[in-house]
Write a protein that holds these residues in place. Sequence first.
Motif, PDB file in Angstrom:
ATOM      1  N   GLU A  82       0.858  -1.204   0.000  1.00 18.98           N
ATOM      2  CA  GLU A  82       0.000   0.000   0.000  1.00 18.98           C
ATOM      3  C   GLU A  82       0.886   1.244   0.000  1.00 18.98           C
ATOM      4  O   GLU A  82       0.559   2.252  -0.628  1.00 18.98           O
ATOM      5  CB  GLU A  82      -0.951   0.028   1.207  1.00 18.98           C
ATOM      6  CG  GLU A  82      -1.832  -1.200   1.413  1.00 18.98           C
ATOM      7  CD  GLU A  82      -2.795  -1.534   0.275  1.00 18.98           C
ATOM      8  OE1 GLU A  82      -2.739  -0.905  -0.790  1.00 18.98           O
ATOM      9  OE2 GLU A  82      -3.607  -2.461   0.461  1.00 18.98           O
ATOM     10  N   GLU A 132     -10.317  -3.393   0.904  1.00 18.27           N
ATOM     11  CA  GLU A 132      -9.826  -3.751  -0.433  1.00 18.27           C
ATOM     12  C   GLU A 132     -10.955  -3.662  -1.455  1.00 18.27           C
ATOM     13  O   GLU A 132     -10.750  -3.192  -2.579  1.00 18.27           O
ATOM     14  CB  GLU A 132      -9.229  -5.166  -0.444  1.00 18.27           C
ATOM     15  CG  GLU A 132      -7.971  -5.338   0.392  1.00 18.27           C
ATOM     16  CD  GLU A 132      -6.783  -4.507  -0.091  1.00 18.27           C
ATOM     17  OE1 GLU A 132      -6.853  -3.942  -1.194  1.00 18.27           O
ATOM     18  OE2 GLU A 132      -5.801  -4.422   0.644  1.00 18.27           O
ATOM     19  N   GLU A 164      -4.744  -4.558  -5.753  1.00 20.20           N
ATOM     20  CA  GLU A 164      -5.815  -4.531  -4.745  1.00 20.20           C
ATOM     21  C   GLU A 164      -6.690  -5.787  -4.889  1.00 20.20           C
ATOM     22  O   GLU A 164      -7.174  -6.328  -3.897  1.00 20.20           O
ATOM     23  CB  GLU A 164      -6.690  -3.271  -4.866  1.00 20.20           C
ATOM     24  CG  GLU A 164      -5.952  -1.938  -4.857  1.00 20.20           C
ATOM     25  CD  GLU A 164      -5.114  -1.641  -3.634  1.00 20.20           C
ATOM     26  OE1 GLU A 164      -4.869  -2.545  -2.813  1.00 20.20           O
ATOM     27  OE2 GLU A 164      -4.681  -0.483  -3.504  1.00 20.20           O
ATOM     28  N   HIS A 167      -4.889  -8.450  -3.192  1.00 28.01           N
ATOM     29  CA  HIS A 167      -5.034  -8.267  -1.746  1.00 28.01           C
ATOM     30  C   HIS A 167      -6.388  -8.795  -1.262  1.00 28.01           C
ATOM     31  O   HIS A 167      -6.473  -9.456  -0.232  1.00 28.01           O
ATOM     32  CB  HIS A 167      -4.930  -6.780  -1.373  1.00 28.01           C
ATOM     33  CG  HIS A 167      -3.536  -6.226  -1.469  1.00 28.01           C
ATOM     34  ND1 HIS A 167      -3.259  -4.881  -1.311  1.00 28.01           N
ATOM     35  CD2 HIS A 167      -2.347  -6.833  -1.699  1.00 28.01           C
ATOM     36  CE1 HIS A 167      -1.949  -4.694  -1.449  1.00 28.01           C
ATOM     37  NE2 HIS A 167      -1.378  -5.851  -1.685  1.00 28.01           N
TER      38      HIS A 167
END
Length: 186
Positions: A82, A132, A164, A167
């Motif tokens: 991030e 996310e 993302e 993630h």
Amino acid sequence: MSTSKTLLSDITEIRRRARQHLEAGAVTQNYGGDVKEAVALLNHAVATEIVCVLRYKFHAVAAAGIASEAVKAEFAQHAKEEEEHLDLLAERINQLGGKPNLNPDGVGGRAASEYAEGENLIDMIKEDLVAERVGIETYRDMVRYFGERDPTTRVLLEKILAQEEEHANDMHDLLVTHEGRPMLQK
Ligand SMILES: [Fe+2]
Ligand SMILES: [Fe+2]
């Protein structure tokens, strides 16, 4: 006239314009977007990433209990990624002649994601998955917005969006593992 001839016929004019407005740096006359709006949108994403860095860092430290070591490592890895997103966005804002807003005042209000501590490991994973998913929606909208107006920013956002999505998938996998019940809707 062929496309290549049309595109290059203005080369004298392009060279002339390139010498003017050197203060605009990478932003040339055919920039298709609205620089102010682009910087404002990217600064919202900057705030979102700051909140995500801080939330993951908190989770990496606070996660406790059996089998939390692997989860802590995952949280820490996400915090790092991030932060890389944050750097990429700040650099792009600078290229566009804008100023990245790294002022901690009001950062939560500018961000799309929330700083949620969570009560326990499952809560933390859930909060990260929610964040996310919020990030994915906002980045996807931004990719559509930048489209052909500003391909460089679009490509950058596509790269972040893809991470993302990874993630979110990681958090979903952790949730399935630690919640101990199938959540498969895949
Ligand atoms: Fe991110
Ligand atoms: Fe993320």
